[in-house]
Write an enzyme that holds these catalytic residues in place. Structure first.
Site, PDB file in Angstrom:
ATOM      1  N   HIS A   1      -5.145   2.386  -6.004  1.00 26.87           N
ATOM      2  CA  HIS A   1      -4.409   3.406  -5.233  1.00 26.87           C
ATOM      3  C   HIS A   1      -5.368   4.224  -4.364  1.00 26.87           C
ATOM      4  O   HIS A   1      -5.361   5.458  -4.385  1.00 26.87           O
ATOM      5  CB  HIS A   1      -3.626   4.324  -6.189  1.00 26.87           C
ATOM      6  CG  HIS A   1      -2.484   5.026  -5.513  1.00 26.87           C
ATOM      7  ND1 HIS A   1      -1.321   5.363  -6.173  1.00 26.87           N
ATOM      8  CD2 HIS A   1      -2.325   5.474  -4.239  1.00 26.87           C
ATOM      9  CE1 HIS A   1      -0.505   5.991  -5.336  1.00 26.87           C
ATOM     10  NE2 HIS A   1      -1.098   6.073  -4.159  1.00 26.87           N
TER      11      HIS A   1
ATOM     12  N   ARG B   1       4.127   2.459  -2.527  1.00 32.62           N
ATOM     13  CA  ARG B   1       4.277   2.970  -3.886  1.00 32.62           C
ATOM     14  C   ARG B   1       4.505   1.793  -4.818  1.00 32.62           C
ATOM     15  O   ARG B   1       5.229   0.850  -4.499  1.00 32.62           O
ATOM     16  CB  ARG B   1       5.449   3.950  -3.984  1.00 32.62           C
ATOM     17  CG  ARG B   1       5.145   5.332  -3.387  1.00 32.62           C
ATOM     18  CD  ARG B   1       4.103   6.066  -4.234  1.00 32.62           C
ATOM     19  NE  ARG B   1       3.834   7.409  -3.774  1.00 32.62           N
ATOM     20  CZ  ARG B   1       2.824   7.748  -2.978  1.00 32.62           C
ATOM     21  NH1 ARG B   1       2.010   6.799  -2.513  1.00 32.62           N
ATOM     22  NH2 ARG B   1       2.611   8.998  -2.640  1.00 32.62           N
TER      23      ARG B   1
ATOM     24  N   GLU C   1       0.207   2.874 -13.293  1.00 33.09           N
ATOM     25  CA  GLU C   1      -1.179   3.020 -12.863  1.00 33.09           C
ATOM     26  C   GLU C   1      -1.994   3.778 -13.904  1.00 33.09           C
ATOM     27  O   GLU C   1      -1.459   4.597 -14.635  1.00 33.09           O
ATOM     28  CB  GLU C   1      -1.244   3.730 -11.509  1.00 33.09           C
ATOM     29  CG  GLU C   1      -0.573   2.909 -10.411  1.00 33.09           C
ATOM     30  CD  GLU C   1      -0.609   3.549  -9.033  1.00 33.09           C
ATOM     31  OE1 GLU C   1      -0.213   2.879  -8.067  1.00 33.09           O
ATOM     32  OE2 GLU C   1      -1.038   4.717  -8.925  1.00 33.09           O
TER      33      GLU C   1
ATOM     34  N   THR D   1       0.843  -1.202   0.000  1.00 39.46           N
ATOM     35  CA  THR D   1       0.000   0.000   0.000  1.00 39.46           C
ATOM     36  C   THR D   1       0.876   1.250   0.000  1.00 39.46           C
ATOM     37  O   THR D   1       0.423   2.328   0.340  1.00 39.46           O
ATOM     38  CB  THR D   1      -0.923   0.028   1.240  1.00 39.46           C
ATOM     39  OG1 THR D   1      -0.119  -0.107   2.425  1.00 39.46           O
ATOM     40  CG2 THR D   1      -1.950  -1.092   1.189  1.00 39.46           C
TER      41      THR D   1
END
Length: 310
Positions: A285, A231, A260, A229
């Site tokens: 994210h 990067r 992403e 959780t």
């Protein structure tokens, strides 16, 4: 004396503007502004508030002639050239206190889901399939949870684990003497030897970029559940998929990825394997992005701005 003004280039809670204006600042709230438009006007402002979409590099900092501070509405500072900003005397504010509880809770959610096959079971039942033995889960009780990085996020996760009767150990390369009631400080060797669960809570730096690769995962003595959780670029996705195939990883909960957003994510050579794996849970994210943290982050930034102004 320069006008006290702040350019806000991303969506933040209005409480920050209210508090800043009470301190005498004029807030220019432009959450949809494009980077090139912001660069044209940034030289007029004393303050800048960003989230993730803006890269504040040397070029931007050189344009920001009057900048006194940058507020990052979140925890990570990897989209700011911190060294150059400090060299120019620009004060940097972030707000890990604002979303640490959100991240800790999200990590718990990913872990419980993975260990009990919740997503997979739900999808199977909706498809008319009833499998009990194939979805038998694991209990957290008695397991050893290894935390990499014991800052606000790592400690929050450890705190949330307190009621599960687990052994929590933590490694932080940049801290010593941080053992507390929630976690025991250990060496990386002990993390590798004892962990049943491995959770990352570290910033993205030149040193952590690509840290979790095939060799890193090879050394773990037991099959693990892996959580990220922090990067995306800390963990090499292909290495995780390889370790799943080798039964070195029992399940992976990934809130962040090396790449992403679509369409670019869908173009990665590992994406099809990733999305087809039933041993991976993906979230976009959002670990630190709750309705509650949205306000709290702005409150923390305003508190820190107030301290700067004293």
């Amino acid at each position: 004396m320069e006008k006290k003004n702040i350019l806000i280039v991303d969506d933040i809670h209005t409480i920050f503007m209210e508090r800043a204006e009470a301190m005498g600042y004029q807030c220019d709230y432009q959450p949809t502004i494009k980077p090139e438009q912001a660069f044209e006007i940034i030289g007029k402002y004393q303050g800048l508030v960003i989230r993730s979409k803006f890269l504040v590099d040397k070029k931007v900092l050189d344009l920001a002639k009057n900048l006194r501070f940058i507020c990052r509405a979140g925890a990570g500072m990897d989209n700011i050239d911190e060294d150059y900003a400090k060299e120019k005397g620009i004060y940097l504010i972030n707000a890990p206190e604002g979303n640490m509880d959100a991240v800790g809770e999200h990590a718990i959610g990913l872990l419980l889901n993975l260990m009990n096959n919740i997503n997979r079971s739900d999808a199977e039942i909706r498809a008319g399939v009833w499998k009990r033995e194939a979805n038998r889960g694991y209990e957290l009780k008695g397991k050893t949870v290894g935390i990499i990085g014991y800052g606000f996020m790592g400690k929050s996760f450890a705190k949330k684990l307190a009621g599960f009767d687990v052994n929590v150990i933590a490694y932080d390369k940049y801290k010593t003497g941080f053992s507390d009631q929630y976690a025991r400080e250990v060496s990386m060797e002990e993390i590798v030897k004892h962990s049943d669960v491995l959770s990352f809570h570290i910033p993205l730096t030149a040193e952590t970029n690509g840290l979790v690769n095939d060799e890193y995962l090879f050394h773990f003595k037991k099959p693990i559940f892996l959580l990220n959780t922090s990067r995306g670029k800390v963990v090499q996705t292909k290495a995780v998929l390889n370790a799943i195939k080798q039964d070195r990883i029992l399940g992976a909960g990934l809130d962040v990825l090396e790449v992403e957003k679509f369409p670019v994510l869908g173009e990665q050579e590992w994406f099809d394997e990733l999305r087809q794996s039933q041993k991976v849970i993906l979230t976009p994210h959002v670990a630190g992005w709750t309705f509650d943290s949205y306000r709290r982050i702005s409150e923390v930034m305003a508190d820190k701005l107030s301290e700067l102004d004293r």
